[in-house]
Design a protein around this motif. Structure first.
Motif, short mmCIF file in Angstrom:
data_model
loop_
_atom_site.label_atom_id
_atom_site.label_comp_id
_atom_site.label_asym_id
_atom_site.label_seq_id
_atom_site.Cartn_x
_atom_site.Cartn_y
_atom_site.Cartn_z
N HIS A 18 0.62 -1.26 0.07
CA HIS A 18 -0.33 0.00 -0.02
C HIS A 18 0.91 1.68 0.05
CE1 HIS A 18 -3.33 3.13 -0.23
NE2 HIS A 18 -2.51 3.40 0.66
N HIS A 58 -6.63 -1.78 4.15
CA HIS A 58 -8.16 -2.00 2.65
C HIS A 58 -7.91 -3.00 2.10
CE1 HIS A 58 -5.75 1.71 1.41
NE2 HIS A 58 -5.92 0.47 0.52
N HIS A 59 -7.40 -3.44 1.93
CA HIS A 59 -6.89 -4.39 0.64
C HIS A 59 -7.28 -5.39 1.34
CE1 HIS A 59 -5.00 -2.30 -2.00
NE2 HIS A 59 -4.12 -2.15 -1.33
#
Ligand code: HEA
Ligand code: HEA
Ligand code: CUA
Ligand SMILES: [Cu+2]
Lengths: 542, 216, 311, 120
Positions: free
Chosen positions: A257, A306-307
């Protein structure tokens, strides 16, 4: 802005380009400008490889069945595409090419702090790239660029280990570039170049370098563990032997990220140079734009899971990471509005770099706002791993980062090569890319919400219409990218000579000749003014 | 050439700037190293919290005496390294060289003890995948798998640390050679940088020792 | 499923309208900001072009403006965050009393089994209007069970149970996709979900040859694996275990849920019930995912006489 | 290049401190303090590392900039640990029930998968 005397561009002046013609004067150079050119050649090669893979993928996806390629081949294609584009094109693109070339000049230094390390990191990049490319050619890899375990560590029977070795080596190249940038900016600034006088390009690359240095080692060790697991079959990430595949995801995204900000922050820097130049005006809210780069670099480290919203992390963790993800959108918003408002009461000239910059702005905003869709938990449960996500990140990475890179290449092309790019062709290419891009990727948002999963070699028939549109767009896009490749090469021989400062831009790089001499400046520049002092640069009468 | 500038690379303004750059470069590099090992420490901790029984069990197989002695050896080597840096700063060429040689010797002692440990572990069948005695865990293969996991972390972490030691010994040897030749009389930066690296590797071990050997 | 072109997915679960609502909200926000920036850029480029405005004037910002801007955007995003969170919690919190279906993912197919024993491959028939809970396990790599029309998916991770639930609203046939890349035939790991009226579902059940129902199969396994030789005698009784608080030798207490029972069978030494010796053998490697699911289903039915009235 | 050069005495004191701390860790390791063993061992390790950083690595006499870079490394490591554990420690029954769930692939199928794949 500075007290260097104006040096007229005389013929036969010594430049970094004519300082030596033998191959070894390039391959053993320690001049940051030559190393930048070496990088440019490397990443262009990898971009074309990644682009060819993309084109083949889009061809396959024109029909619902897996008819052009077997699924195995398709899987290798998107893996190759993702790996080449991310690790070997976009991450090194702006930092190692434009950053390498410009940072020392912009802060009034003679070179990067560690020229030998700089060259070494190019070799690491090329060796890593060669190994990975070799692995992708001889057998291919079918894990996707995310290498999720236990598929990558136990089940895949493709060339995963070798690919990982290549990426591992390339990681150190990225770390060393970042390290060099940090040290250069910290210690090599010209007298009078205080932090708040630096161009925003330097600020963004400094923030990028922090991420490169702090995040990359984690992916290195993670991939090392996958390689060890493949070779020895101990179950670090294999649940059958007690390992946890979700731990791999945490470790992978802890790097990957922040890595997306390694890809976008440099483009932010480029845009922050281009827009004030072509509005001929100070940037709106300099300090806020500068600090927002840092805010992104720091908060960007807090959002990685958030993945993994649907991967089986705890609900609390999901909520925490969603919240933190929304925070990181704010600094980007500050930048977007600062750029827009810089145009207000400016004197806007829509030359090619500016067209790329406005294209960037529009596409990045769409990409970023759809990032908020996927950061919204309820929506992500539906669209995770669908084409919605694919569209989101292409809007940012292709529409944003690559547009920014191309804008920067046009903007500094006169400085780098001493030749002007052809204006009409430049505008035409910017326009073609913008149109082709939207046609390629906008339908993918719709496909994604309809539920088409990514990494699918075949798909139900009702999705065909949108896929065909997307494939048609991709061919326009390919033409759009081929154009600059062709006409920029053309200028090397036939282009008009560039003056020292063709765009009436501020910044130390425009105070030296085009192309610059090997030592960058005839004398040590002394800085007396902050960046973007456009009120002191008169516009020529029309 | 003015001896003061003999070591100044062309792109720096003065030696002070060059020294500042090297120091910052070294610390930045060490920061990446922290996160490099950090990934391993994370994996280690997750499984330690998840499988406390296996971690305790695995730890009991390690040779605590070897770990403790090695910690002592490394601390000694850090002392000699620190003294070498001090002597270099005071331009005491001869002493610098001797202290560096002492550091190298202690480095080899460390590696020697580590090698003995590895050999013992091999004999006892504690090396995952290559020679791991699962019979010990016939009643509970799940535990056996997890002990393997512990041993994997043990080997990866210590091997990576040992690799850093080997690189360190190489660096120190190189620096010792130049110190002996009297190349640092005007600029001891290289000795300092090597010192920083060496101490860092020491710090890694300071954490590895209790984490791996002392689980009760 | 043989449908033609469409731009918006069908909606067939109770989640769908909720997810769509926040989606439309996001579209509105995104459209607003995109159009705002687009308009401003075009307007400024024309109004302040080099021809019309050859003399640029500086424009300054102030801390007040910027902080106001930050606060405004922050509140907007917090609305999104809260809204999304509410749906997420609902999506991933299974209501009590849902009908339980077992799902096993493997390269490259979905195997499902109904409580009454009917098995299906790459398809699943379910009644409308009833909450349905899926207990999902994977035999090899990570897969992801995804039903676009229901707006729900969850990864199926090997080595543990991930559960998911939904309540279908309108009868029909819908896509089932594997959404997590799982190797060569990832794109062929698809199937269909058939939603039926409850009556039609009962008919379908009756007309479909049933395997042994999980509970009965589990009961057999319970003797086959000799669980019964210990449990109830040397070992704690399993009656009423599910959902009960268990005290361990370490003094901790925890609730016996699916994962607890699973771990008790596969790795008994991980937590020992207070007052019992650690003699239970591990069943790791001897028992398949399916058998495990069956055993669990059986154990859950064992009701404790003393707790019965409260249940 | 006026920077601080510590005396030999300082170094010897530092070294003695480190050795004493080492002794303490080993001794503490043999006491049975239940969960505190872990905390004690780590606290001592942190103490030793801080001493090495401050004296042997001269952090005590270094510029603010060096301090920032040195602490950034540990700060980021802290992020990695804290946020990862924010997931693990909130999963299911804590803490005895294994935060990572156990394996279940029957051995037979596992080896089939393993034998399928080769590592080039
Ligand atoms: C350069 C690359 C890049 C960048 C900069 C971003 C930026 C962002 N990304 Fe993206 N992302 C990717 C590349 C990138 N992403 C990739 C490659 C993936 C997929 C990886 C894979 O699985 O293969 C991905 C996936 C991804 C996911 C996971 C989706 C999934 O797999 O389910 C999420 C979820 O939260 C997300 C969110 C965001 C957010 C919130 C931002 C934010 O930083 C965006 C901030 C920008 C704006 C918000 C726009 C400007 C602001 C305004 C115009 C003002 C209005 C603003 C407000 C109302 C706040 N991204
Ligand atoms: C920097 C990053 C980057 C860039 C620039 C691109 C560029 C493009 N991407 Fe990429 N893409 C990714 C990063 C990127 N992508 C990543 C990370 C993934 C996820 C991978 C995964 O799932 O693991 C992905 C996945 C991905 C998918 C989804 C695959 C799937 O999930 O099944 C698709 C599908 O359409 C796609 C398409 C394209 C297209 C059409 C372009 C075009 O913009 C490319 C255009 C460029 C060229 C064509 C080259 C230049 C042109 C010439 C030199 C002319 C001559 C060439 C020809 C005539 C062919 N990409
Ligand atoms: Cu199963 Cu993809
Ligand atoms: Cu992300």
């Amino acid at each position: 802005m500075t007290s260097i005397p104006y040096i007229p561009a005389i013929d036969k002046e010594e430049t970094y380009l004519n300082a030596g013609y033998k191959v070894r004067t390039w391959l053993l150079t320690r001049d940051h400008k030559r190393i930048a050119i070496l990088y440019m050649l490397g990443i262009t090669f990898f971009f074309v490889i990644g682009g060819i893979a993309a084109t083949l993928m889009r061809l396959e996806l024109a029909t619902p069945r897996a008819d052009l390629f077997q699924p195995d081949m398709y899987n290798r294609l998107f893996t190759m595409h993702g790996i080449m584009m991310v690790f070997f094109f976009l991450i090194p693109s702006i930092p190692a090419v434009l950053g390498n070339f410009l940072i020392p000049i912009m802060i009034g230094a003679r070179d990067m702090a560690f020229p030998r390390i700089n060259l070494f990191s190019w070799y690491l990049f090329m060796i890593g790239g060669a190994i990975t490319f070799f692995a992708l050619l001889v057998g291919g890899v079918d894990t996707g660029w995310t290498f999720y375990t236990p598929f990558s560590s136990v089940y895949s029977d493709t060339w995963v280990t070798l690919t990982i070795v290549g990426i591992f080596i390339n990681g150190f190249s990225s770390i060393l570039t970042g390290l060099n940038i940090i040290v250069t900016v910290n210690t090599m600034r010209a007298p009078g170049m205080y932090w708040f006088r630096m161009p925003l390009f330097v600020w963004s690359l400094y923030a990028t370098a922090l991420i490169q240095v702090l995040a990359t080692p984690v992916i290195a060790i993670t991939l090392l563990l996958v390689a060890v697991e493949r070779v020895t079959r101990i179950g670090i990430f294999n649940p059958a032997l007690g390992g946890d595949p979700v731990l791999f995801q945490h470790m992978f995204w802890f790097y990957s990220h922040p890595a997306v900000y390694i890809m976008i922050l440099p483009s932010f820097g480029v845009i922050s140079e281009i827009i004030p130049c072509f509005a001929h005006k100070r940037i709106f809210g300099y300090e806020f734009v500068a600090f927002s780069s840092f805010a992104i670099a720091v908060i960007g480290f807090l959002t990685w899971a958030h993945h993994m919203f649907v991967a089986g992390i705890s609900i609390y963790a999901g909520i925490t990471f969603s919240f933190l993800t929304f925070l990181v959108a704010i600094p980007s918003a500050i930048k977007a509005f600062s750029w827009t408002l810089t145009l207000y009461k400016g004197s806007v000239d829509l030359k090619t770099p500016m067209l790329y910059a406005t294209g960037f702005l529009g596409l990045f905003v769409i990409g970023g706002l759809t990032g908020l869709f996927v950061a919204t938990l309820g929506i992500d449960v539906h669209v995770h791993d669908t084409y919605f996500v694919v569209a989101h990140f292409h809007y940012i990475m292709v529409g944003g980062a690559v547009m920014g890179y191309l804008g920067g290449i046009h903007f500094w092309w006169p400085k780098i090569t001493g030749k002007m790019y052809p204006e009409w062709w430049g505008r035409f290419s910017a326009f073609t890319i913008f149109m082709g891009f939207n046609l390629t990727f906008f339908p993918q948002f719709i496909l994604g919400y309809l539920g088409m999963p990514r990494r699918y070699a075949s798909y139900p028939e009702e999705f065909q219409v949108l896929n065909v549109l997307s494939s048609a767009g991709a061919s326009i896009l390919a033409v759009g990218y081929a154009l600059p490749l062709a006409y920029l090469l053309w200028t090397l021989k036939w282009g008009k000579d560039a003056p020292q400062n063709p765009f009436h831009a501020s910044g130390l790089e425009w105070k030296t000749s085009s192309p610059p001499p090997p030592e960058n400046f005839e004398q040590q520049p002394i800085v007396e003014d902050g960046a973007y002092a456009y009120e002191k640069i008169p516009l020529p009468p029309r | 050439m003015n001896p003061y500038t003999a070591h100044l690379q062309h792109h720096f303004r003065d030696l002070e700037q060059q020294r500042e750059a090297s120091t910052l470069g070294m610390w930045t590099f060490l920061a990446t190293e922290v996160l490099f090992f950090g990934g391993l420490f994370l994996g280690y901790s997750v499984y330690r919290v998840g499988y406390p029984d296996a971690w305790t069990e695995g730890s009991h197989h390690l040779k605590e005496w070897a770990g403790a002695i090695n910690t002592g050896v490394l601390l000694c080597s850090s002392l000699t390294m620190a003294l070498a840096v001090r002597c270099a700063a005071l331009r005491m060429t001869r002493q610098t060289t001797w202290f560096l040689l002492g550091t190298i010797a202690l480095g080899f002692v460390f590696l020697g003890i580590k090698a003995i440990e590895y050999t013992l572990e091999w004999r006892e069948g504690l090396v995952p995948h290559f020679k791991f005695d699962m019979n010990r865990y016939a009643a509970n293969p799940a535990l056996g798998n997890r002990v393997q996991l512990f041993m994997s972390f043990y080997f990866i972490m210590t091997a990576l640390h040992a690799t850093h030691m080997i690189v360190g010994i190489g660096l120190v040897s190189w620096v010792a050679y130049h110190a002996w030749k009297g190349r640092y009389t005007d600029n001891p930066t290289w000795v300092e940088m090597t010192g920083l690296y060496w101490h860092f590797v020491d710090i890694v071990w300071i954490f590895l020792f209790p984490l791996l050997y002392l689980i009760r | 499923m043989n449908e033609t072109f469409r731009l918006f997915p069908r909606s067939a679960s109770t989640f769908a309208p909720k997810v769509d609502a926040v989606y439309f909200f996001q579209i509105a926000v995104a459209a607003f900001f995109t159009l705002l920036i687009l308009t401003l850029v075009i307007y400024f480029s024309l109004r302040y072009s080099r021809k019309r405005n050859p003399h640029p004037e500086p424009v300054k910002t102030s801390y007040k403006t910027e902080i106001g801007f930050i606060v405004a955007l922050l509140s907007l995003t917090m609305v999104m965050c809260a809204w999304g969170t509410r749906i997420y919690v609902e999506q991933y919190t299974v209501p009590a009393g849902a009908m339980e279906i077992h799902v096993i993912g493997k390269q490259w197919m979905w195997k499902t089994q109904h409580p009454e024993g009917q098995r299906e491959i790459n398809s699943l028939h379910i009644p409308a209007g009833r909450p349905i809970r899926l207990v999902m396990a994977s035999q090899d790599v990570i897969h992801s069970f995804y039903i676009p029309a229901f707006r729900i998916k969850r990864d199926v991770v090997p080595g543990r149970y991930n559960e998911m639930w939904f309540q279908a609203t309108s009868p029909g046939q819908y896509h089932l996709f594997c959404a997590e890349y799982c190797g060569s035939h990832h794109s062929a790991m698809i199937g269909s979900i058939t939603v039926m009226e409850p009556g039609a579902y009962q008919q379908w059940l009756a007309g479909t040859p049933a395997d042994e129902p999980p509970i009965r199969a589990g009961e057999k396994l319970f003797t086959q694996f000799a669980c019964n030789t210990c449990h109830g005698q040397r070992a704690p009784t399993l009656a009423g275990l599910y959902g009960r608080k268990v005290t361990l030798t370490t003094g901790e207490t925890l609730t016996a849920n699916d994962s607890y029972i699973r771990e008790s069978i596969l790795n008994p030494s991980a937590h020992i019930v207070a007052g019992y010796p650690p003699i239970m053998p591990t069943y790791q490697g001897q028992i398949s995912e399916e058998q495990l699911l069956n055993l669990m289903a059986y154990i859950k039915t064992l009701k404790d006489a003393s707790t019965q009235p409260t249940q | 290049m006026a920077h601080h050069i510590p005396t030999i005495r300082t170094y010897l004191i530092v070294f003695a401190t480190l050795m004493i701390l080492l002794l303490l860790t080993v001794l503490a390791g043999h006491l049975h303090m239940g969960r505190f063993n872990h905390a004690v061992a780590l606290t001592i390790a942190v103490g030793k590392a801080v001493v090495v950083l401050l004296y042997f690595m001269h952090l005590r006499w270094s510029s603010k900039q060096t301090w920032i870079f040195a602490s950034a490394a540990f700060f980021w490591f802290g992020i990695l640990m804290t946020l990862t554990f924010s997931d693990y420690l909130t999963r299911g029954n804590r803490p005895t029930q294994s935060i990572i769930s156990p394996a279940v692939v029957p051995q037979g199928q596992q080896s089939e998968a393993v034998s399928q794949s080769k590592t080039p």
